[in-house]
Design a protein around this motif. Structure first.
Motif, PDB file in Angstrom:
ATOM      1  N   ASP A 145       0.642  -1.122  -0.178  1.00 42.92           N
ATOM      2  CA  ASP A 145       0.119   0.059  -0.468  1.00 42.92           C
ATOM      3  C   ASP A 145       1.135   1.299   0.027  1.00 42.92           C
ATOM      4  O   ASP A 145       0.270   2.086  -0.088  1.00 42.92           O
ATOM      5  CB  ASP A 145      -1.132   0.410   1.193  1.00 42.92           C
ATOM      6  CG  ASP A 145      -2.044  -1.240   1.510  1.00 42.92           C
ATOM      7  OD1 ASP A 145      -2.912  -1.470  -0.199  1.00 42.92           O
ATOM      8  OD2 ASP A 145      -2.619  -1.790   2.006  1.00 42.92           O
ATOM      9  N   GLY A 146       2.156   0.559  -0.169  1.00 40.02           N
ATOM     10  CA  GLY A 146       2.782   1.911  -0.571  1.00 40.02           C
ATOM     11  C   GLY A 146       3.449   2.664   1.051  1.00 40.02           C
ATOM     12  O   GLY A 146       3.905   3.817   1.496  1.00 40.02           O
ATOM     13  N   LYS A 147       3.255   1.888   2.381  1.00 35.07           N
ATOM     14  CA  LYS A 147       3.310   2.770   3.899  1.00 35.07           C
ATOM     15  C   LYS A 147       4.512   2.900   4.133  1.00 35.07           C
ATOM     16  O   LYS A 147       5.404   1.459   3.641  1.00 35.07           O
ATOM     17  CB  LYS A 147       2.258   1.999   4.579  1.00 35.07           C
ATOM     18  CG  LYS A 147       1.026   2.669   4.650  1.00 35.07           C
ATOM     19  CD  LYS A 147      -0.027   2.319   5.809  1.00 35.07           C
ATOM     20  CE  LYS A 147      -1.455   2.657   4.658  1.00 35.07           C
ATOM     21  NZ  LYS A 147      -2.287   4.396   4.893  1.00 35.07           N
ATOM     22  N   LYS A 206       9.796  13.578   8.579  1.00 36.15           N
ATOM     23  CA  LYS A 206       9.543  14.229   9.529  1.00 36.15           C
ATOM     24  C   LYS A 206       9.826  15.714   9.489  1.00 36.15           C
ATOM     25  O   LYS A 206       8.931  17.008   9.069  1.00 36.15           O
ATOM     26  CB  LYS A 206       8.149  13.613  10.840  1.00 36.15           C
ATOM     27  CG  LYS A 206       7.091  13.349  10.466  1.00 36.15           C
ATOM     28  CD  LYS A 206       6.552  12.745  11.751  1.00 36.15           C
ATOM     29  CE  LYS A 206       5.354  11.755  11.314  1.00 36.15           C
ATOM     30  NZ  LYS A 206       4.856  11.115  12.659  1.00 36.15           N
ATOM     31  N   ILE A 207      11.179  15.417  10.066  1.00 35.86           N
ATOM     32  CA  ILE A 207      12.148  16.789  10.379  1.00 35.86           C
ATOM     33  C   ILE A 207      12.347  17.582   8.810  1.00 35.86           C
ATOM     34  O   ILE A 207      12.159  18.371   8.448  1.00 35.86           O
ATOM     35  CB  ILE A 207      13.309  16.204  10.929  1.00 35.86           C
ATOM     36  CG1 ILE A 207      13.122  15.863  12.345  1.00 35.86           C
ATOM     37  CG2 ILE A 207      14.416  17.758  10.549  1.00 35.86           C
ATOM     38  CD1 ILE A 207      14.574  15.166  12.692  1.00 35.86           C
ATOM     39  N   TYR A 208      12.363  16.704   8.070  1.00 36.96           N
ATOM     40  CA  TYR A 208      12.641  16.792   6.216  1.00 36.96           C
ATOM     41  C   TYR A 208      11.696  16.473   5.372  1.00 36.96           C
ATOM     42  O   TYR A 208      11.426  15.614   4.743  1.00 36.96           O
ATOM     43  CB  TYR A 208      13.965  16.369   5.846  1.00 36.96           C
ATOM     44  CG  TYR A 208      15.051  16.519   7.062  1.00 36.96           C
ATOM     45  CD1 TYR A 208      15.695  18.343   6.785  1.00 36.96           C
ATOM     46  CD2 TYR A 208      15.706  15.855   7.703  1.00 36.96           C
ATOM     47  CE1 TYR A 208      16.796  18.243   7.024  1.00 36.96           C
ATOM     48  CE2 TYR A 208      17.401  16.689   8.086  1.00 36.96           C
ATOM     49  CZ  TYR A 208      17.533  17.410   8.057  1.00 36.96           C
ATOM     50  OH  TYR A 208      18.486  17.842   8.453  1.00 36.96           O
ATOM     51  N   PRO A 209      10.582  17.047   5.445  1.00 30.85           N
ATOM     52  CA  PRO A 209       8.651  17.220   4.165  1.00 30.85           C
ATOM     53  C   PRO A 209       9.481  17.517   3.384  1.00 30.85           C
ATOM     54  O   PRO A 209      10.991  18.162   2.685  1.00 30.85           O
ATOM     55  CB  PRO A 209       7.895  18.430   4.899  1.00 30.85           C
ATOM     56  CG  PRO A 209       8.498  18.983   6.158  1.00 30.85           C
ATOM     57  CD  PRO A 209       9.955  17.910   6.419  1.00 30.85           C
ATOM     58  N   GLY A 210       8.798  16.425   2.266  1.00 33.66           N
ATOM     59  CA  GLY A 210      10.127  16.565   1.164  1.00 33.66           C
ATOM     60  C   GLY A 210      10.909  15.509   0.915  1.00 33.66           C
ATOM     61  O   GLY A 210      10.989  14.935  -0.481  1.00 33.66           O
ATOM     62  N   ALA A 211      11.195  14.801   1.525  1.00 29.77           N
ATOM     63  CA  ALA A 211      12.279  14.284   0.911  1.00 29.77           C
ATOM     64  C   ALA A 211      12.164  12.800   1.261  1.00 29.77           C
ATOM     65  O   ALA A 211      10.802  12.179   0.907  1.00 29.77           O
ATOM     66  CB  ALA A 211      12.815  14.017   2.878  1.00 29.77           C
ATOM     67  N   CYS A 212      12.839  12.178  -0.019  1.00 30.27           N
ATOM     68  CA  CYS A 212      12.433  10.647  -0.369  1.00 30.27           C
ATOM     69  C   CYS A 212      13.427   9.528   0.402  1.00 30.27           C
ATOM     70  O   CYS A 212      14.213   9.888   1.128  1.00 30.27           O
ATOM     71  CB  CYS A 212      12.932  10.471  -1.838  1.00 30.27           C
ATOM     72  SG  CYS A 212      14.795  10.339  -2.201  1.00 30.27           S
ATOM     73  N   LEU A 213      12.735   8.363   0.729  1.00 25.59           N
ATOM     74  CA  LEU A 213      13.457   6.935   0.951  1.00 25.59           C
ATOM     75  C   LEU A 213      13.967   6.578  -0.569  1.00 25.59           C
ATOM     76  O   LEU A 213      13.607   6.345  -1.354  1.00 25.59           O
ATOM     77  CB  LEU A 213      12.468   6.145   0.999  1.00 25.59           C
ATOM     78  CG  LEU A 213      12.155   5.043   2.320  1.00 25.59           C
ATOM     79  CD1 LEU A 213      13.408   5.621   3.180  1.00 25.59           C
ATOM     80  CD2 LEU A 213      11.153   4.211   2.154  1.00 25.59           C
ATOM     81  N   CYS A 223       5.156   6.323  -2.782  1.00 25.40           N
ATOM     82  CA  CYS A 223       4.012   5.728  -1.388  1.00 25.40           C
ATOM     83  C   CYS A 223       3.781   7.075  -0.522  1.00 25.40           C
ATOM     84  O   CYS A 223       2.863   8.068  -1.422  1.00 25.40           O
ATOM     85  CB  CYS A 223       5.430   5.549  -0.826  1.00 25.40           C
ATOM     86  SG  CYS A 223       6.664   3.971  -0.992  1.00 25.40           S
ATOM     87  N   ASP A 224       2.661   6.223   0.526  1.00 22.80           N
ATOM     88  CA  ASP A 224       2.082   7.510   0.743  1.00 22.80           C
ATOM     89  C   ASP A 224       2.750   7.906   1.994  1.00 22.80           C
ATOM     90  O   ASP A 224       3.175   8.113   2.803  1.00 22.80           O
ATOM     91  CB  ASP A 224       1.200   6.246   2.234  1.00 22.80           C
ATOM     92  CG  ASP A 224      -0.082   6.843   3.118  1.00 22.80           C
ATOM     93  OD1 ASP A 224      -0.139   8.136   2.596  1.00 22.80           O
ATOM     94  OD2 ASP A 224      -0.483   6.255   3.447  1.00 22.80           O
ATOM     95  N   GLY A 225       2.810   9.809   1.449  1.00 27.19           N
ATOM     96  CA  GLY A 225       2.988   9.991   2.075  1.00 27.19           C
ATOM     97  C   GLY A 225       5.030  11.123   1.817  1.00 27.19           C
ATOM     98  O   GLY A 225       5.071  11.865   2.186  1.00 27.19           O
ATOM     99  N   PHE A 226       5.212   9.839   0.557  1.00 29.06           N
ATOM    100  CA  PHE A 226       6.156  10.115   0.517  1.00 29.06           C
ATOM    101  C   PHE A 226       6.997   9.959  -1.033  1.00 29.06           C
ATOM    102  O   PHE A 226       6.493   8.886  -1.138  1.00 29.06           O
ATOM    103  CB  PHE A 226       8.006  10.029   1.340  1.00 29.06           C
ATOM    104  CG  PHE A 226       7.463   7.839   1.654  1.00 29.06           C
ATOM    105  CD1 PHE A 226       8.642   7.327   1.411  1.00 29.06           C
ATOM    106  CD2 PHE A 226       6.870   8.268   2.595  1.00 29.06           C
ATOM    107  CE1 PHE A 226       8.199   6.318   1.711  1.00 29.06           C
ATOM    108  CE2 PHE A 226       6.470   6.254   3.332  1.00 29.06           C
ATOM    109  CZ  PHE A 226       6.999   5.365   2.464  1.00 29.06           C
ATOM    110  N   GLU A 227       7.951   9.840  -1.542  1.00 34.56           N
ATOM    111  CA  GLU A 227       8.360   8.957  -3.014  1.00 34.56           C
ATOM    112  C   GLU A 227       9.471   8.407  -2.572  1.00 34.56           C
ATOM    113  O   GLU A 227      10.467   8.840  -1.543  1.00 34.56           O
ATOM    114  CB  GLU A 227       8.634  10.528  -3.942  1.00 34.56           C
ATOM    115  CG  GLU A 227       9.605   9.903  -5.110  1.00 34.56           C
ATOM    116  CD  GLU A 227      10.257  10.710  -6.008  1.00 34.56           C
ATOM    117  OE1 GLU A 227       9.868  10.456  -7.109  1.00 34.56           O
ATOM    118  OE2 GLU A 227      10.115  11.962  -5.996  1.00 34.56           O
TER     119      GLU A 227
END
Length: 357
Positions: free
Chosen positions: A19-21, A37-44, A52-56
């Protein structure tokens, strides 16, 4: 400029579910979630490119060597990341985040790889003890020309204060195995020997929630063999994890060392009574005069038995050692906000250009 968070090179479990979580559990999962959370927009950084769910999630081959700072929890893999990102000549920005003690990896090849990584890339460590180990390993396993220029810093991670749930006392007291792993330095056999001795005198339920690789181990099967033991998987989410802590009576730690003691601190603020070895790693987690630090297995068994017979009295004694409330004492000494600020400040110091718009 962007932030790329890397974890998963040394594990078999998926880092993201269907599910992208985020599917990473334990200390690594909490740290990755925190960085996102510290770096909004950060990718994994992962094995495929997907939203994904809230991040790329991106593969390392698609990172921008000139613009992306890689915060790497897979410290041994930093040289490999550099080689991928450096293939067109740009100078990659990589920061090691050493969240486990280096001794967790038991092989000279691993130690040599980590030493080289520490020497070549700035390393931020979870806790002062981990930083001391990193410094020692760097100078032991690298040549002076590299080791002497190593950049090593540390921060106190701190713990969350927003997920606490009201305590629910159970009819049969629950004793927690305070780790998701059964590594040798956690001494799970010693844990079971002590708890088994106490279980012969006091009704109890031992609970262990383990990572997937540990859950299917022979040691886990042995732990689950008694009627008074429950061995299962980790809670699906952080809220569920804190919910289980709310009705746990006590935990018994038999670890010889901890990088930071996150599980122990979270249990303490949730009202779980901690019985821990009288060792430096445990002593720094609790107030001077904390009543449940043991010197021997016999003393540990006696303390655990007393705690289970009268948990309310045990909690009063712990609060007295803290000068009021162990929960307030822990949050004052291990504030999560201070840990977040320390991470951000160190990144700014080492990589000022990485956070520019």
């Amino acid at each position: 400029m962007g932030i790329a968070i890397k974890y998963g090179a040394m594990v078999d479990d998926p880092i993201v579910d269907d599910d992208g979580k985020l599917a990473i559990r334990g200390g690594a999962g909490a740290l990755v979630e925190r960085l996102l959370k510290i770096y909004p927009g950060a990718c994994l950084v992962g094995y495929e490119d997907r939203q994904c769910d809230g991040f790329e999630m991106k593969r390392d081959i698609n990172l921008d060597a000139e613009k992306d700072l890689v915060i790497n929890l897979d410290v041994m893999d930093s040289v490999g990341v550099f080689q991928v990102m450096h293939r067109h000549g740009a100078e990659p920005m990589i920061m090691n985040l050493q969240w486990l003690p280096p001794r967790h990896y038991h092989h000279k090849v691993n130690f040599a790889a980590m030493g080289l990584s520490y020497a070549l890339f700035p390393t931020l460590c979870s806790g002062e003890r981990t930083a001391a180990e990193v410094s020692e390993l760097t100078h032991r396993w690298t040549i002076p020309a590299l080791g002497n220029s190593a950049q090593i810093a540390w921060f106190q991670p701190g713990i969350r204060d927003d997920l606490l749930q009201p305590r629910v006392d159970t009819e049969v007291p629950e004793v927690l195995y305070p780790s998701i792993h059964l590594d040798a330095e956690k001494h799970p056999q010693q844990f079971m020997q002590i708890v088994t001795e106490v279980a012969a005198k006091v009704p109890l339920q031992m609970v262990a929630r383990l990572a997937p690789r540990d859950l299917v181990s022979l040691q886990a099967m042995r732990m689950s063999s008694a009627k008074w033991t429950t061995v299962g998987p980790l809670s699906a989410d952080r809220e569920g994890y804190w919910g289980t802590l709310a009705h746990t009576t006590a935990f018994l730690s038999t670890a010889t060392a901890e990088a930071y003691g996150l599980e122990e601190l979270e249990a303490l603020v949730a009202g779980v009574i901690g019985v821990m070895p009288k060792l430096p790693w445990a002593e720094v987690l609790v107030p001077t005069g904390y009543p449940y630090l043991y010197n021997s297995d016999a003393e540990a068994a006696m303390m655990l038995e007393n705690v289970l017979r009268d948990p309310k009295a045990a909690r009063r004694a712990i609060d007295e050692s803290a000068g009021g409330s162990i929960k307030d004492w822990v949050f004052a000494k291990h504030a999560r906000a201070a840990g977040n600020e320390a991470i951000e400040n160190q990144v700014k110091e080492w990589f000022p250009k990485a956070l520019e718009d």
